[in-house]
Scaffold this active site. Structure first.
Site, PDB file in Angstrom:
ATOM      1  N   ASP A 137      -5.887   5.725  11.671  1.00  0.00           N
ATOM      2  CA  ASP A 137      -5.522   5.021  10.442  1.00  0.00           C
ATOM      3  C   ASP A 137      -6.802   4.752   9.647  1.00  0.00           C
ATOM      4  O   ASP A 137      -7.688   4.035  10.116  1.00  0.00           O
ATOM      5  CB  ASP A 137      -4.825   3.714  10.797  1.00  0.00           C
ATOM      6  CG  ASP A 137      -4.177   3.052   9.597  1.00  0.00           C
ATOM      7  OD1 ASP A 137      -4.138   3.671   8.513  1.00  0.00           O
ATOM      8  OD2 ASP A 137      -3.703   1.905   9.737  1.00  0.00           O
ATOM      9  N   ASP A 160      -3.124   8.643   4.712  1.00  0.00           N
ATOM     10  CA  ASP A 160      -4.215   7.970   5.421  1.00  0.00           C
ATOM     11  C   ASP A 160      -3.956   7.667   6.889  1.00  0.00           C
ATOM     12  O   ASP A 160      -4.764   6.986   7.525  1.00  0.00           O
ATOM     13  CB  ASP A 160      -4.580   6.673   4.701  1.00  0.00           C
ATOM     14  CG  ASP A 160      -3.421   5.678   4.672  1.00  0.00           C
ATOM     15  OD1 ASP A 160      -2.262   6.092   4.872  1.00  0.00           O
ATOM     16  OD2 ASP A 160      -3.683   4.483   4.443  1.00  0.00           O
ATOM     17  N   GLU A 161      -2.880   8.172   7.468  1.00  0.00           N
ATOM     18  CA  GLU A 161      -2.671   7.922   8.885  1.00  0.00           C
ATOM     19  C   GLU A 161      -1.846   9.049   9.504  1.00  0.00           C
ATOM     20  O   GLU A 161      -1.054   9.719   8.832  1.00  0.00           O
ATOM     21  CB  GLU A 161      -1.992   6.572   9.140  1.00  0.00           C
ATOM     22  CG  GLU A 161      -0.609   6.426   8.553  1.00  0.00           C
ATOM     23  CD  GLU A 161       0.052   5.122   8.965  1.00  0.00           C
ATOM     24  OE1 GLU A 161      -0.070   4.720  10.143  1.00  0.00           O
ATOM     25  OE2 GLU A 161       0.714   4.520   8.112  1.00  0.00           O
TER      26      GLU A 161
END
Length: 361
Positions: free
Chosen positions: A13, A106-107
Protein backbone atom coordinates in the site's frame (compact mmCIF):
# COMPACT_ATOMS: atom_id res chain seq x y z
CA UNK A 1 2.07 -35.64 2.04
CA UNK A 2 0.17 -33.77 -0.67
CA UNK A 3 -0.88 -30.97 1.67
CA UNK A 4 -0.76 -27.55 -0.03
CA UNK A 5 2.00 -25.19 1.19
CA UNK A 6 1.09 -22.27 3.43
CA UNK A 7 0.42 -19.34 1.15
CA UNK A 8 2.69 -16.31 1.25
CA UNK A 9 0.72 -13.14 0.64
CA UNK A 10 2.00 -9.57 0.52
CA UNK A 11 -0.22 -6.50 0.54
CA UNK A 12 1.59 -3.38 -0.67
CA UNK A 13 0.00 0.00 0.00
CA UNK A 14 1.62 3.25 -1.13
CA UNK A 15 1.80 5.93 1.55
CA UNK A 16 -0.57 8.89 0.91
CA UNK A 17 -0.04 8.12 -2.77
CA UNK A 18 -1.61 11.04 -4.67
CA UNK A 19 -0.38 13.61 -2.16
CA UNK A 20 3.10 12.04 -2.04
CA UNK A 21 3.40 12.24 -5.84
CA UNK A 22 2.48 15.93 -5.67
CA UNK A 23 5.07 16.58 -2.94
CA UNK A 24 7.70 14.65 -4.87
CA UNK A 25 7.09 16.62 -8.06
CA UNK A 26 6.82 20.01 -6.36
CA UNK A 27 9.52 20.47 -3.69
CA UNK A 28 7.70 23.56 -2.40
CA UNK A 29 4.96 21.26 -1.06
CA UNK A 30 7.25 19.01 0.95
CA UNK A 31 6.67 19.07 4.67
CA UNK A 32 3.40 20.96 4.25
CA UNK A 33 -0.22 19.83 4.70
CA UNK A 34 -1.44 18.94 1.20
CA UNK A 35 -4.81 17.70 -0.04
CA UNK A 36 -5.50 16.47 -3.56
CA UNK A 37 -8.94 17.42 -4.87
CA UNK A 38 -11.10 19.71 -2.81
CA UNK A 39 -12.37 22.89 -4.37
CA UNK A 40 -15.10 25.02 -2.89
CA UNK A 41 -17.60 22.20 -2.47
CA UNK A 42 -15.70 19.07 -3.39
CA UNK A 43 -14.02 16.46 -1.25
CA UNK A 44 -10.49 15.42 -0.40
CA UNK A 45 -9.22 12.62 -2.65
CA UNK A 46 -5.97 12.18 -0.69
CA UNK A 47 -4.19 13.90 2.17
CA UNK A 48 -0.51 14.08 3.04
CA UNK A 49 0.59 12.85 6.45
CA UNK A 50 1.18 16.46 7.48
CA UNK A 51 -2.52 17.10 6.78
CA UNK A 52 -3.63 13.91 8.50
CA UNK A 53 -2.16 15.14 11.77
CA UNK A 54 -4.98 17.71 11.77
CA UNK A 55 -7.62 15.03 11.14
CA UNK A 56 -7.90 15.57 7.38
CA UNK A 57 -8.89 12.35 5.60
CA UNK A 58 -9.85 11.22 2.11
CA UNK A 59 -13.55 11.57 1.18
CA UNK A 60 -13.87 14.43 3.70
CA UNK A 61 -15.70 17.55 2.43
CA UNK A 62 -13.15 20.21 1.57
CA UNK A 63 -14.89 22.78 3.77
CA UNK A 64 -14.44 20.45 6.77
CA UNK A 65 -10.81 19.82 5.87
CA UNK A 66 -10.15 23.55 5.62
CA UNK A 67 -11.76 24.10 9.01
CA UNK A 68 -9.55 21.43 10.60
CA UNK A 69 -6.41 22.71 8.88
CA UNK A 70 -6.61 26.39 7.86
CA UNK A 71 -3.19 26.18 6.15
CA UNK A 72 -4.19 23.18 4.03
CA UNK A 73 -2.93 23.42 0.43
CA UNK A 74 -5.31 22.02 -2.21
CA UNK A 75 -3.87 20.79 -5.50
CA UNK A 76 -5.71 19.54 -8.56
CA UNK A 77 -5.42 15.81 -9.25
CA UNK A 78 -3.12 14.62 -12.06
CA UNK A 79 -4.27 11.12 -12.83
CA UNK A 80 -1.88 10.70 -15.74
CA UNK A 81 1.01 11.18 -13.31
CA UNK A 82 -0.48 8.77 -10.78
CA UNK A 83 -1.08 6.12 -13.44
CA UNK A 84 2.49 6.44 -14.70
CA UNK A 85 3.88 5.81 -11.21
CA UNK A 86 1.41 2.98 -10.70
CA UNK A 87 2.69 1.29 -13.86
CA UNK A 88 6.27 1.55 -12.55
CA UNK A 89 5.23 -0.09 -9.31
CA UNK A 90 3.23 -2.80 -11.10
CA UNK A 91 6.30 -3.66 -13.20
CA UNK A 92 8.29 -4.18 -9.99
CA UNK A 93 5.63 -6.55 -8.62
CA UNK A 94 5.66 -8.63 -11.80
CA UNK A 95 9.38 -9.26 -11.40
CA UNK A 96 8.50 -11.40 -8.40
CA UNK A 97 5.18 -13.04 -9.27
CA UNK A 98 2.53 -13.09 -12.01
CA UNK A 99 -0.10 -13.32 -9.27
CA UNK A 100 -0.76 -9.61 -8.70
CA UNK A 101 -4.24 -8.35 -7.84
CA UNK A 102 -4.44 -4.54 -8.05
CA UNK A 103 -7.07 -2.97 -5.83
CA UNK A 104 -6.43 0.55 -7.09
CA UNK A 105 -3.58 2.63 -8.44
CA UNK A 106 -1.82 2.54 -5.08
CA UNK A 107 -2.31 -0.90 -3.58
CA UNK A 108 -2.19 -4.56 -4.59
CA UNK A 109 -2.04 -8.11 -3.29
CA UNK A 110 0.82 -10.37 -4.36
CA UNK A 111 0.88 -14.14 -3.95
CA UNK A 112 4.58 -15.07 -3.68
CA UNK A 113 4.09 -18.66 -2.55
CA UNK A 114 6.19 -19.61 -5.57
CA UNK A 115 8.17 -16.46 -6.43
CA UNK A 116 9.91 -16.01 -9.76
CA UNK A 117 13.29 -15.16 -8.23
CA UNK A 118 13.41 -18.26 -6.05
CA UNK A 119 13.82 -16.24 -2.85
CA UNK A 120 11.37 -18.50 -1.07
CA UNK A 121 10.47 -16.18 1.83
CA UNK A 122 7.85 -13.44 1.67
CA UNK A 123 9.45 -11.03 4.15
CA UNK A 124 12.70 -10.44 2.22
CA UNK A 125 10.64 -10.13 -0.97
CA UNK A 126 8.53 -7.41 0.66
CA UNK A 127 11.67 -5.60 1.85
CA UNK A 128 13.20 -5.78 -1.61
CA UNK A 129 10.02 -4.51 -3.29
CA UNK A 130 9.76 -1.56 -0.91
CA UNK A 131 13.41 -0.66 -1.51
CA UNK A 132 12.96 -0.80 -5.27
CA UNK A 133 9.83 1.37 -5.11
CA UNK A 134 11.76 4.00 -3.16
CA UNK A 135 14.73 3.85 -5.54
CA UNK A 136 12.66 3.92 -8.75
CA UNK A 137 9.92 6.39 -7.78
CA UNK A 138 11.19 8.36 -4.79
CA UNK A 139 8.08 7.29 -2.86
CA UNK A 140 7.52 5.06 0.15
CA UNK A 141 5.27 2.04 0.48
CA UNK A 142 4.08 0.03 3.45
CA UNK A 143 3.69 -3.73 3.24
CA UNK A 144 1.95 -6.46 5.17
CA UNK A 145 3.03 -10.10 4.99
CA UNK A 146 0.96 -13.06 6.09
CA UNK A 147 -0.60 -16.34 4.98
CA UNK A 148 -3.87 -14.85 3.71
CA UNK A 149 -5.27 -11.65 2.20
CA UNK A 150 -7.23 -10.59 5.29
CA UNK A 151 -4.19 -10.59 7.55
CA UNK A 152 -1.81 -9.16 4.95
CA UNK A 153 -4.05 -6.12 4.46
CA UNK A 154 -4.39 -5.57 8.20
CA UNK A 155 -0.62 -5.85 8.53
CA UNK A 156 0.15 -3.28 5.82
CA UNK A 157 -1.73 -0.65 7.81
CA UNK A 158 -0.09 -1.51 11.10
CA UNK A 159 3.21 0.39 10.78
CA UNK A 160 2.36 3.14 8.30
CA UNK A 161 3.98 5.12 6.85
CA UNK A 162 7.01 3.38 5.32
CA UNK A 163 6.51 0.30 7.45
CA UNK A 164 6.56 -3.49 7.27
CA UNK A 165 4.55 -5.86 9.44
CA UNK A 166 4.65 -9.66 9.36
CA UNK A 167 1.89 -11.80 10.85
CA UNK A 168 2.99 -15.42 11.12
CA UNK A 169 0.50 -18.25 11.79
CA UNK A 170 1.52 -18.44 15.46
CA UNK A 171 0.81 -14.69 15.92
CA UNK A 172 -2.48 -14.49 14.03
CA UNK A 173 -4.98 -15.23 16.79
CA UNK A 174 -3.44 -12.77 19.23
CA UNK A 175 -3.14 -10.11 16.53
CA UNK A 176 -6.76 -10.41 15.45
CA UNK A 177 -8.02 -10.62 19.03
CA UNK A 178 -6.80 -7.13 19.89
CA UNK A 179 -8.16 -5.32 16.85
CA UNK A 180 -11.49 -3.48 16.66
CA UNK A 181 -13.87 -5.32 14.32
CA UNK A 182 -14.42 -2.11 12.33
CA UNK A 183 -10.94 -2.65 10.88
CA UNK A 184 -11.89 -6.05 9.45
CA UNK A 185 -12.39 -6.25 5.69
CA UNK A 186 -16.11 -6.67 5.04
CA UNK A 187 -17.23 -5.11 8.33
CA UNK A 188 -18.61 -1.73 7.33
CA UNK A 189 -19.87 1.02 9.65
CA UNK A 190 -23.42 -0.35 9.85
CA UNK A 191 -22.26 -3.90 10.55
CA UNK A 192 -19.84 -2.59 13.17
CA UNK A 193 -22.73 -0.77 14.86
CA UNK A 194 -24.84 -3.94 14.87
CA UNK A 195 -21.94 -5.86 16.36
CA UNK A 196 -21.43 -3.19 19.01
CA UNK A 197 -25.07 -3.58 20.08
CA UNK A 198 -24.30 -7.26 20.62
CA UNK A 199 -21.23 -6.40 22.69
CA UNK A 200 -18.83 -7.27 19.89
CA UNK A 201 -16.08 -4.66 19.71
CA UNK A 202 -12.88 -6.61 19.10
CA UNK A 203 -11.75 -9.75 17.36
CA UNK A 204 -11.68 -11.51 20.72
CA UNK A 205 -15.31 -10.53 21.34
CA UNK A 206 -16.27 -11.85 17.91
CA UNK A 207 -14.45 -15.12 18.49
CA UNK A 208 -16.50 -15.71 21.62
CA UNK A 209 -19.88 -15.52 19.89
CA UNK A 210 -21.56 -18.80 18.95
CA UNK A 211 -22.12 -19.49 15.28
CA UNK A 212 -25.88 -19.79 15.86
CA UNK A 213 -25.94 -16.25 17.24
CA UNK A 214 -23.95 -14.90 14.30
CA UNK A 215 -26.26 -16.66 11.85
CA UNK A 216 -29.32 -15.19 13.55
CA UNK A 217 -27.99 -11.65 13.27
CA UNK A 218 -25.82 -11.74 10.14
CA UNK A 219 -27.28 -14.52 8.00
CA UNK A 220 -25.05 -15.76 5.20
CA UNK A 221 -22.16 -13.54 6.34
CA UNK A 222 -21.94 -15.36 9.70
CA UNK A 223 -19.38 -17.93 8.54
CA UNK A 224 -17.17 -15.22 7.07
CA UNK A 225 -17.13 -13.23 10.33
CA UNK A 226 -16.63 -16.42 12.34
CA UNK A 227 -13.55 -17.25 10.24
CA UNK A 228 -12.06 -13.75 10.38
CA UNK A 229 -12.03 -13.85 14.17
CA UNK A 230 -9.86 -16.96 13.86
CA UNK A 231 -7.51 -15.52 11.23
CA UNK A 232 -9.07 -17.63 8.47
CA UNK A 233 -9.59 -16.22 4.97
CA UNK A 234 -9.99 -18.31 1.82
CA UNK A 235 -10.01 -15.48 -0.74
CA UNK A 236 -7.46 -16.08 -3.48
CA UNK A 237 -5.21 -13.48 -5.08
CA UNK A 238 -6.81 -12.96 -8.48
CA UNK A 239 -4.69 -11.43 -11.20
CA UNK A 240 -7.78 -11.16 -13.42
CA UNK A 241 -9.88 -9.17 -10.95
CA UNK A 242 -12.44 -7.18 -12.92
CA UNK A 243 -13.74 -3.71 -12.27
CA UNK A 244 -17.54 -3.71 -11.95
CA UNK A 245 -18.18 -0.16 -13.11
CA UNK A 246 -16.55 2.99 -14.44
CA UNK A 247 -17.92 6.38 -13.54
CA UNK A 248 -17.41 9.95 -12.41
CA UNK A 249 -19.37 12.54 -10.50
CA UNK A 250 -19.02 16.17 -9.56
CA UNK A 251 -20.21 18.42 -6.75
CA UNK A 252 -21.11 21.82 -8.19
CA UNK A 253 -19.86 25.16 -6.89
CA UNK A 254 -23.51 26.26 -6.65
CA UNK A 255 -26.64 24.12 -6.61
CA UNK A 256 -28.37 23.83 -9.98
CA UNK A 257 -32.05 23.70 -10.94
CA UNK A 258 -32.04 24.83 -14.57
CA UNK A 259 -32.48 21.81 -16.90
CA UNK A 260 -30.14 23.25 -19.50
CA UNK A 261 -27.34 23.80 -16.97
CA UNK A 262 -27.84 20.31 -15.57
CA UNK A 263 -27.66 18.84 -19.06
CA UNK A 264 -24.44 20.67 -19.84
CA UNK A 265 -22.86 19.42 -16.62
CA UNK A 266 -23.98 15.88 -17.41
CA UNK A 267 -22.40 16.11 -20.87
CA UNK A 268 -19.11 17.15 -19.30
CA UNK A 269 -19.22 14.34 -16.73
CA UNK A 270 -20.13 11.84 -19.44
CA UNK A 271 -17.14 12.91 -21.54
CA UNK A 272 -14.87 12.36 -18.53
CA UNK A 273 -16.25 8.87 -17.99
CA UNK A 274 -15.83 7.96 -21.64
CA UNK A 275 -12.19 9.07 -21.59
CA UNK A 276 -11.64 6.61 -18.75
CA UNK A 277 -13.43 3.90 -20.71
CA UNK A 278 -11.38 4.61 -23.82
CA UNK A 279 -8.11 3.96 -21.97
CA UNK A 280 -8.81 0.24 -22.32
CA UNK A 281 -9.82 -1.14 -25.70
CA UNK A 282 -11.56 -4.17 -24.17
CA UNK A 283 -14.01 -2.22 -22.00
CA UNK A 284 -17.69 -2.47 -22.90
CA UNK A 285 -20.77 -2.06 -20.73
CA UNK A 286 -24.54 -2.26 -21.02
CA UNK A 287 -25.94 -0.35 -18.01
CA UNK A 288 -25.94 3.43 -17.59
CA UNK A 289 -26.70 4.81 -14.13
CA UNK A 290 -27.46 8.41 -13.22
CA UNK A 291 -26.86 9.65 -9.68
CA UNK A 292 -28.47 12.84 -8.37
CA UNK A 293 -27.77 14.40 -4.96
CA UNK A 294 -30.14 17.19 -3.99
CA UNK A 295 -29.52 20.25 -1.85
CA UNK A 296 -30.80 18.40 1.23
CA UNK A 297 -28.28 15.56 0.51
CA UNK A 298 -31.01 13.13 -0.53
CA UNK A 299 -29.68 10.83 -3.27
CA UNK A 300 -31.62 9.14 -6.06
CA UNK A 301 -30.41 6.92 -8.90
CA UNK A 302 -31.91 6.00 -12.26
CA UNK A 303 -30.55 3.24 -14.50
CA UNK A 304 -31.14 1.76 -17.93
CA UNK A 305 -29.71 -1.47 -19.34
CA UNK A 306 -29.36 -2.03 -23.07
CA UNK A 307 -29.53 -5.45 -24.74
CA UNK A 308 -26.02 -4.83 -26.11
CA UNK A 309 -22.96 -2.81 -25.13
CA UNK A 310 -23.16 0.99 -25.35
CA UNK A 311 -21.70 1.91 -28.75
CA UNK A 312 -19.91 5.18 -28.11
CA UNK A 313 -19.73 8.36 -26.08
CA UNK A 314 -22.68 9.92 -27.88
CA UNK A 315 -24.97 7.02 -26.99
CA UNK A 316 -23.66 6.88 -23.42
CA UNK A 317 -24.40 10.58 -22.87
CA UNK A 318 -27.76 10.33 -24.67
CA UNK A 319 -28.92 7.57 -22.32
CA UNK A 320 -27.72 9.68 -19.40
CA UNK A 321 -29.69 12.64 -20.75
CA UNK A 322 -32.83 10.49 -20.99
CA UNK A 323 -32.39 9.40 -17.38
CA UNK A 324 -31.95 13.02 -16.34
CA UNK A 325 -35.12 14.00 -18.22
CA UNK A 326 -37.02 11.44 -16.15
CA UNK A 327 -36.33 13.40 -12.94
CA UNK A 328 -37.02 16.88 -14.35
CA UNK A 329 -38.16 19.30 -13.16
CA UNK A 330 -36.08 18.70 -10.05
CA UNK A 331 -37.95 19.03 -6.73
CA UNK A 332 -34.94 20.69 -5.11
CA UNK A 333 -31.72 22.23 -6.44
CA UNK A 334 -29.10 19.65 -7.37
CA UNK A 335 -25.78 19.53 -5.53
CA UNK A 336 -24.14 16.67 -7.45
CA UNK A 337 -24.53 14.63 -10.63
CA UNK A 338 -22.83 11.35 -11.48
CA UNK A 339 -22.83 8.98 -14.43
CA UNK A 340 -21.62 5.37 -14.46
CA UNK A 341 -21.25 2.53 -16.95
CA UNK A 342 -21.60 -0.98 -15.52
CA UNK A 343 -22.36 -4.56 -16.61
CA UNK A 344 -18.88 -4.51 -18.10
CA UNK A 345 -17.87 -7.10 -20.64
CA UNK A 346 -15.50 -9.94 -19.77
CA UNK A 347 -11.91 -8.77 -19.61
CA UNK A 348 -12.81 -5.14 -18.88
CA UNK A 349 -10.32 -4.01 -16.28
CA UNK A 350 -9.83 -0.37 -15.35
CA UNK A 351 -7.85 0.71 -12.32
CA UNK A 352 -9.07 4.20 -11.53
CA UNK A 353 -9.80 4.83 -7.82
CA UNK A 354 -11.68 8.09 -8.26
CA UNK A 355 -12.87 9.43 -4.95
CA UNK A 356 -16.68 9.42 -4.61
CA UNK A 357 -17.05 13.16 -5.22
CA UNK A 358 -13.71 14.18 -6.68
CA UNK A 359 -14.21 17.42 -8.59
CA UNK A 360 -13.57 17.11 -12.30
CA UNK A 361 -12.47 20.71 -12.73
Amino acid sequence: MNEAPIRKIIHVDMDAFFASVEQRDDPALRGLPVAVGGGTRGVVAAASYEARRFGVRSAMPSVTARRLCPDLIFVKPRFDAYRAVSEQIRAIFLDYTPHVEPLSLDEAYLDVTHDLKGIGLATPIAREIRARIRADTGLTASAGVSYNKFLAKLASDQNKPDGLCVITPDRALDFVAGLPVKRFHGVGPKTAERMARLGIHTGLDLRGVEMSVLERHFGSSARYYHDLARGICHRQVRADRERKSIGAEDTFATDLSDPRALGEELDRIGATVWRRIAVKDDVAGRTVTLKVKYQDFRIITRARSLDRPVRDEAEFVAVGRDLLASVLPVPKPVRLLGLTLSNLSRGAVVADPIAPELPLR
